[in-house]
Write an enzyme that holds these catalytic residues in place. Structure first.
Site, PDB file in Angstrom:
ATOM      1  N   HIS A 137       0.830  -1.205   0.000  1.00  0.00           N
ATOM      2  CA  HIS A 137       0.000   0.000   0.000  1.00  0.00           C
ATOM      3  C   HIS A 137       0.858   1.246   0.000  1.00  0.00           C
ATOM      4  CE1 HIS A 137       0.492  -0.772   4.409  1.00  0.00           C
ATOM      5  NE2 HIS A 137       0.599   0.546   4.487  1.00  0.00           N
ATOM      6  N   GLU A 141       7.681   1.003   5.031  1.00  0.00           N
ATOM      7  CA  GLU A 141       7.142  -0.037   5.888  1.00  0.00           C
ATOM      8  C   GLU A 141       7.370  -1.381   5.195  1.00  0.00           C
ATOM      9  OE1 GLU A 141       2.876   0.199   6.374  1.00  0.00           O
ATOM     10  OE2 GLU A 141       2.887  -1.110   8.125  1.00  0.00           O
TER      11      GLU A 141
HETATM   12 CO    CO Z   1       1.180   1.267   6.323  1.00  0.00          CO
END
Ligand code: CO
Length: 134
Positions: free
Chosen positions: A7, A130
């Site tokens: 994402h 991330e």
């Molecule tokens: Co995230």
């Protein structure tokens, strides 16, 4: 080592307005808001055919995205998330190459119930990264 783009997270000040923008102006499918007090954000997921966009609104007094929104009044891309097969192996490889893992360095359970780590933006082209175990 890194796999799919899981994402892109965009910090916003007004989740309702941002949801309307993605749903009505861009014509995307957007989930209901999901408060995540343990992460200090409320999230909606914009579901695209090949990935997700997460719109993050601060939740609570010490939200980790509050400072970011002070610097980026219109909102902005907060982080990108790549999938890895083995998050501990990924961490060891990155540390061996001098990359900085944020926080304690131990994976935490992220927004999708899977272990995640964050990498210092100064080590990755100015972008907070991330890693999520796929
Ligand atoms: Co995230």
């Amino acid at each position: 080592m890194i796999g799919r783009l899981n994402h892109v997270a965009i910090a916003v000040k007004d989740l309702a307005a941002s949801t309307a923008l993605y749903r009505d102006t861009l014509g995307a499918r957007v989930s209901q808001p999901l408060p995540q007090p343990e992460h200090g954000v409320t999230v909606v997921f914009v579901e695209l055919p090949n990935t997700k966009i997460e719109l993050l609104e601060p939740l609570g007094a010490d939200s980790p995205i509050a400072k970011f929104l002070e610097r980026n009044a219109d909102g902005g891309i907060h982080h990108i998330c790549y999938e890895v097969d083995d998050i501990l192996a990924a961490r060891e490889r990155l540390k061996a190459q001098g990359a900085r893992v944020l926080g304690s360095g131990e994976p935490r359970i992220g927004a999708h119930g899977k272990p995640v780590l964050f990498l210092h933006p100064k080590d990755f082209c100015g972008t907070l990264v991330e890693l999520e175990q796929a």
